[in-house]
Design a protein around this motif. Structure first.
Motif, PDB file in Angstrom:
ATOM      1  N   THR A  51      32.973  55.023  38.268  1.00 22.56           N
ATOM      2  CA  THR A  51      33.822  54.305  37.324  1.00 22.56           C
ATOM      3  C   THR A  51      33.439  52.839  37.262  1.00 22.56           C
ATOM      4  N   SER A  52      33.899  52.185  36.182  1.00 24.39           N
ATOM      5  CA  SER A  52      33.789  50.733  36.089  1.00 24.39           C
ATOM      6  C   SER A  52      35.056  50.206  35.436  1.00 24.39           C
ATOM      7  N   THR A  53      35.437  48.996  35.846  1.00 22.57           N
ATOM      8  CA  THR A  53      36.630  48.345  35.318  1.00 22.57           C
ATOM      9  C   THR A  53      36.242  46.925  34.947  1.00 22.57           C
ATOM     10  N   PHE A  54      36.668  46.483  33.754  1.00 24.84           N
ATOM     11  CA  PHE A  54      36.229  45.204  33.209  1.00 24.84           C
ATOM     12  C   PHE A  54      37.421  44.406  32.709  1.00 24.84           C
ATOM     13  N   GLY A  55      37.417  43.099  32.969  1.00 28.63           N
ATOM     14  CA  GLY A  55      38.384  42.185  32.373  1.00 28.63           C
ATOM     15  C   GLY A  55      39.643  41.987  33.209  1.00 28.63           C
ATOM     16  N   LYS A  56      40.301  40.873  32.949  1.00 29.33           N
ATOM     17  CA  LYS A  56      41.420  40.428  33.784  1.00 29.33           C
ATOM     18  C   LYS A  56      42.570  41.434  33.849  1.00 29.33           C
ATOM     19  N   GLU A  57      43.038  41.918  32.711  1.00 26.29           N
ATOM     20  CA  GLU A  57      44.189  42.826  32.712  1.00 26.29           C
ATOM     21  C   GLU A  57      43.866  44.129  33.439  1.00 26.29           C
ATOM     22  N   ALA A  58      42.725  44.714  33.128  1.00 28.16           N
ATOM     23  CA  ALA A  58      42.339  45.978  33.763  1.00 28.16           C
ATOM     24  C   ALA A  58      42.088  45.799  35.252  1.00 28.16           C
ATOM     25  N   LEU A  59      41.463  44.681  35.647  1.00 33.36           N
ATOM     26  CA  LEU A  59      41.203  44.439  37.069  1.00 33.36           C
ATOM     27  C   LEU A  59      42.501  44.195  37.837  1.00 33.36           C
ATOM     28  N   THR A  60      43.437  43.460  37.244  1.00 34.29           N
ATOM     29  CA  THR A  60      44.725  43.235  37.893  1.00 34.29           C
ATOM     30  C   THR A  60      45.428  44.568  38.133  1.00 34.29           C
ATOM     31  N   ASN A  61      45.428  45.435  37.137  1.00 33.18           N
ATOM     32  CA  ASN A  61      46.025  46.767  37.296  1.00 33.18           C
ATOM     33  C   ASN A  61      45.290  47.582  38.353  1.00 33.18           C
ATOM     34  N   LEU A  62      43.959  47.468  38.392  1.00 28.49           N
ATOM     35  CA  LEU A  62      43.175  48.165  39.401  1.00 28.49           C
ATOM     36  C   LEU A  62      43.569  47.707  40.802  1.00 28.49           C
ATOM     37  N   PHE A  63      43.669  46.390  41.012  1.00 29.46           N
ATOM     38  CA  PHE A  63      44.073  45.875  42.321  1.00 29.46           C
ATOM     39  C   PHE A  63      45.463  46.388  42.707  1.00 29.46           C
ATOM     40  N   LYS A  64      46.402  46.373  41.770  1.00 25.95           N
ATOM     41  CA  LYS A  64      47.764  46.846  42.063  1.00 25.95           C
ATOM     42  C   LYS A  64      47.750  48.315  42.465  1.00 25.95           C
ATOM     43  N   THR A  65      47.059  49.139  41.713  1.00 23.12           N
ATOM     44  CA  THR A  65      46.968  50.562  42.032  1.00 23.12           C
ATOM     45  C   THR A  65      46.271  50.776  43.368  1.00 23.12           C
TER      46      THR A  65
END
Length: 135
Positions: A51-65
């Protein structure tokens, strides 16, 4: 001999030591917003071949999860190799994520970070990791 744009690896390690210390404090507290403050707003996190995750909103959600799943942990790096210079530093290492409560290791693997300097502050622009298979 190092090229004009390259710096001594030990100097690069010295430059990033306080940045890694600050980032590690966020993993030890499972602080998603804190971790995101070390990421470049256009940053990318890649789990190699997955997988890959890009950008502030998606990365913030990734960190939370991620922190909901792992809880607080120590981000340990070993066999670090530093390269780059100027506004870019690349760090390749073995990693181990160990639960702060001492209940075990979450995962082990390889990690590569590319750090970018903007306005005299270092941001993680790219992280790529690979998780070792359980034996």
């Amino acid at each position: 001999m190092l090229s004009q744009d390259s710096q001594d690896p030990s100097e690069l390690q010295r430059i990033l030591a306080p940045v890694f210390a600050g980032f590690n404090r966020t993993t030890e507290a499972a602080d998603a917003d804190g971790s995101m403050s070390f990421m470049h707003p256009q940053g990318v996190i890649v789990q190699k071949d997955t997988t890959s995750t890009f950008g502030k909103e998606a990365l913030t959600n990734l960190f939370k999860t991620w922190y909901d799943f792992t809880g607080p942990y120590y981000f340990k790096r070993s066999n670090e190799k530093y390269s780059g210079g100027g506004n870019w530093i690349v760090v390749e290492a073995k990693m181990e994520l160990e639960k702060v409560d001492g209940s075990g290791v979450i995962l082990r693997g390889d990690v590569m970070h590319i750090w970018k300097k903007e306005d005299d502050k270092w941001f993680m622009f790219y992280e790529q990791y690979h998780v070792d298979k359980e034996e």
